[in-house]
Design a protein around this motif. Sequence first.
Motif, PDB file in Angstrom:
ATOM      1  N   ILE A  18      48.255  28.625  66.200  1.00  0.00           N
ATOM      2  CA  ILE A  18      49.394  29.556  66.300  1.00  0.00           C
ATOM      3  C   ILE A  18      49.754  29.791  67.765  1.00  0.00           C
ATOM      4  O   ILE A  18      50.940  29.835  68.120  1.00  0.00           O
ATOM      5  CB  ILE A  18      49.094  30.870  65.559  1.00  0.00           C
ATOM      6  CG1 ILE A  18      48.979  30.595  64.051  1.00  0.00           C
ATOM      7  CG2 ILE A  18      50.189  31.905  65.830  1.00  0.00           C
ATOM      8  CD1 ILE A  18      48.378  31.730  63.256  1.00  0.00           C
ATOM      9  N   ILE A  50      44.704  27.601  56.910  1.00  0.00           N
ATOM     10  CA  ILE A  50      45.000  28.854  56.219  1.00  0.00           C
ATOM     11  C   ILE A  50      44.669  28.730  54.730  1.00  0.00           C
ATOM     12  O   ILE A  50      44.011  29.603  54.149  1.00  0.00           O
ATOM     13  CB  ILE A  50      46.466  29.275  56.451  1.00  0.00           C
ATOM     14  CG1 ILE A  50      46.647  29.688  57.912  1.00  0.00           C
ATOM     15  CG2 ILE A  50      46.876  30.398  55.500  1.00  0.00           C
ATOM     16  CD1 ILE A  50      48.080  29.952  58.335  1.00  0.00           C
ATOM     17  N   GLN A  73      46.976  36.657  54.815  1.00  0.00           N
ATOM     18  CA  GLN A  73      47.359  35.566  55.722  1.00  0.00           C
ATOM     19  C   GLN A  73      48.225  34.532  55.012  1.00  0.00           C
ATOM     20  O   GLN A  73      49.225  34.064  55.565  1.00  0.00           O
ATOM     21  CB  GLN A  73      46.110  34.911  56.305  1.00  0.00           C
ATOM     22  CG  GLN A  73      46.417  33.862  57.356  1.00  0.00           C
ATOM     23  CD  GLN A  73      45.170  33.207  57.883  1.00  0.00           C
ATOM     24  OE1 GLN A  73      44.232  32.924  57.131  1.00  0.00           O
ATOM     25  NE2 GLN A  73      45.151  32.946  59.181  1.00  0.00           N
ATOM     26  N   ILE A  76      51.710  35.999  54.613  1.00  0.00           N
ATOM     27  CA  ILE A  76      52.450  35.996  55.876  1.00  0.00           C
ATOM     28  C   ILE A  76      52.890  34.575  56.231  1.00  0.00           C
ATOM     29  O   ILE A  76      54.001  34.368  56.720  1.00  0.00           O
ATOM     30  CB  ILE A  76      51.610  36.632  57.008  1.00  0.00           C
ATOM     31  CG1 ILE A  76      51.399  38.126  56.727  1.00  0.00           C
ATOM     32  CG2 ILE A  76      52.271  36.439  58.362  1.00  0.00           C
ATOM     33  CD1 ILE A  76      50.422  38.788  57.678  1.00  0.00           C
ATOM     34  N   TYR A  77      52.025  33.601  55.971  1.00  0.00           N
ATOM     35  CA  TYR A  77      52.368  32.204  56.259  1.00  0.00           C
ATOM     36  C   TYR A  77      53.554  31.753  55.389  1.00  0.00           C
ATOM     37  O   TYR A  77      54.492  31.127  55.885  1.00  0.00           O
ATOM     38  CB  TYR A  77      51.168  31.288  56.044  1.00  0.00           C
ATOM     39  CG  TYR A  77      51.497  29.828  56.248  1.00  0.00           C
ATOM     40  CD1 TYR A  77      51.639  29.301  57.520  1.00  0.00           C
ATOM     41  CD2 TYR A  77      51.708  28.976  55.163  1.00  0.00           C
ATOM     42  CE1 TYR A  77      51.960  27.968  57.722  1.00  0.00           C
ATOM     43  CE2 TYR A  77      52.031  27.644  55.351  1.00  0.00           C
ATOM     44  CZ  TYR A  77      52.152  27.148  56.628  1.00  0.00           C
ATOM     45  OH  TYR A  77      52.487  25.835  56.819  1.00  0.00           O
ATOM     46  N   GLN A  80      56.599  33.199  56.672  1.00  0.00           N
ATOM     47  CA  GLN A  80      56.989  32.500  57.907  1.00  0.00           C
ATOM     48  C   GLN A  80      57.858  31.288  57.605  1.00  0.00           C
ATOM     49  O   GLN A  80      58.897  31.075  58.224  1.00  0.00           O
ATOM     50  CB  GLN A  80      55.707  32.088  58.655  1.00  0.00           C
ATOM     51  CG  GLN A  80      55.919  31.486  59.994  1.00  0.00           C
ATOM     52  CD  GLN A  80      56.341  32.491  61.037  1.00  0.00           C
ATOM     53  OE1 GLN A  80      56.685  33.623  60.760  1.00  0.00           O
ATOM     54  NE2 GLN A  80      56.341  32.055  62.275  1.00  0.00           N
ATOM     55  N   ASN A 102      57.197  37.615  62.791  1.00  0.00           N
ATOM     56  CA  ASN A 102      56.201  37.325  61.779  1.00  0.00           C
ATOM     57  C   ASN A 102      55.088  36.419  62.331  1.00  0.00           C
ATOM     58  O   ASN A 102      53.934  36.532  61.926  1.00  0.00           O
ATOM     59  CB  ASN A 102      56.874  36.667  60.564  1.00  0.00           C
ATOM     60  CG  ASN A 102      56.014  36.697  59.340  1.00  0.00           C
ATOM     61  OD1 ASN A 102      55.576  37.754  58.907  1.00  0.00           O
ATOM     62  ND2 ASN A 102      55.779  35.539  58.761  1.00  0.00           N
ATOM     63  N   GLY A 103      55.453  35.544  63.269  1.00  0.00           N
ATOM     64  CA  GLY A 103      54.445  34.703  63.917  1.00  0.00           C
ATOM     65  C   GLY A 103      53.412  35.538  64.657  1.00  0.00           C
ATOM     66  O   GLY A 103      52.221  35.211  64.665  1.00  0.00           O
ATOM     67  N   LEU A 106      51.120  36.929  62.048  1.00  0.00           N
ATOM     68  CA  LEU A 106      50.232  35.869  61.587  1.00  0.00           C
ATOM     69  C   LEU A 106      49.112  35.623  62.594  1.00  0.00           C
ATOM     70  O   LEU A 106      47.953  35.422  62.214  1.00  0.00           O
ATOM     71  CB  LEU A 106      51.035  34.582  61.343  1.00  0.00           C
ATOM     72  CG  LEU A 106      50.314  33.420  60.697  1.00  0.00           C
ATOM     73  CD1 LEU A 106      49.754  33.788  59.330  1.00  0.00           C
ATOM     74  CD2 LEU A 106      51.261  32.231  60.566  1.00  0.00           C
ATOM     75  N   SER A 110      45.176  36.222  61.872  1.00  0.00           N
ATOM     76  CA  SER A 110      44.316  35.057  62.062  1.00  0.00           C
ATOM     77  C   SER A 110      43.120  35.381  62.952  1.00  0.00           C
ATOM     78  O   SER A 110      41.998  34.930  62.689  1.00  0.00           O
ATOM     79  CB  SER A 110      45.114  33.898  62.662  1.00  0.00           C
ATOM     80  OG  SER A 110      46.093  33.476  61.758  1.00  0.00           O
TER      81      SER A 110
END
Length: 127
Positions: A18, A50, A73, A76-77, A80, A102-103, A106, A110
Amino acid sequence: MQRLPFITLLAWCAPGAILAQFLLAGLSLFHDTQLWAAHTILGSALALPIGGVAFKALVSSYAPHLRSWALVQVGIYVAQVVLIIVGQNTGSGVLQALHVFNGGLLLMVSFVIAQKAGPTSKKPSST
């Protein structure tokens, strides 16, 4: 030296990738637009660590403490990916901006998962 479990190695891949995504996005904007392809490929490849952590957390007795975080996670991914696809297809700058925001979320999740995925047994302190 203690060997790290596979889930720990997978968990630490995500924050590293990321951070590389943020670097690639910046380089694509300010240096070479052809790097967007690398950003896209790496973003797609992020599904592997992930998804691997989520799968292992769901089926393994080793990682029950990661289940809820791993599912967050994954959510959220998925958000994304949806944000950038819908944002680009509709021309919505707001959705594309939320992709960047959002990144950051994430990345934070993470790091939490990577920290929690570390070895659970610690040597007792000699006091």
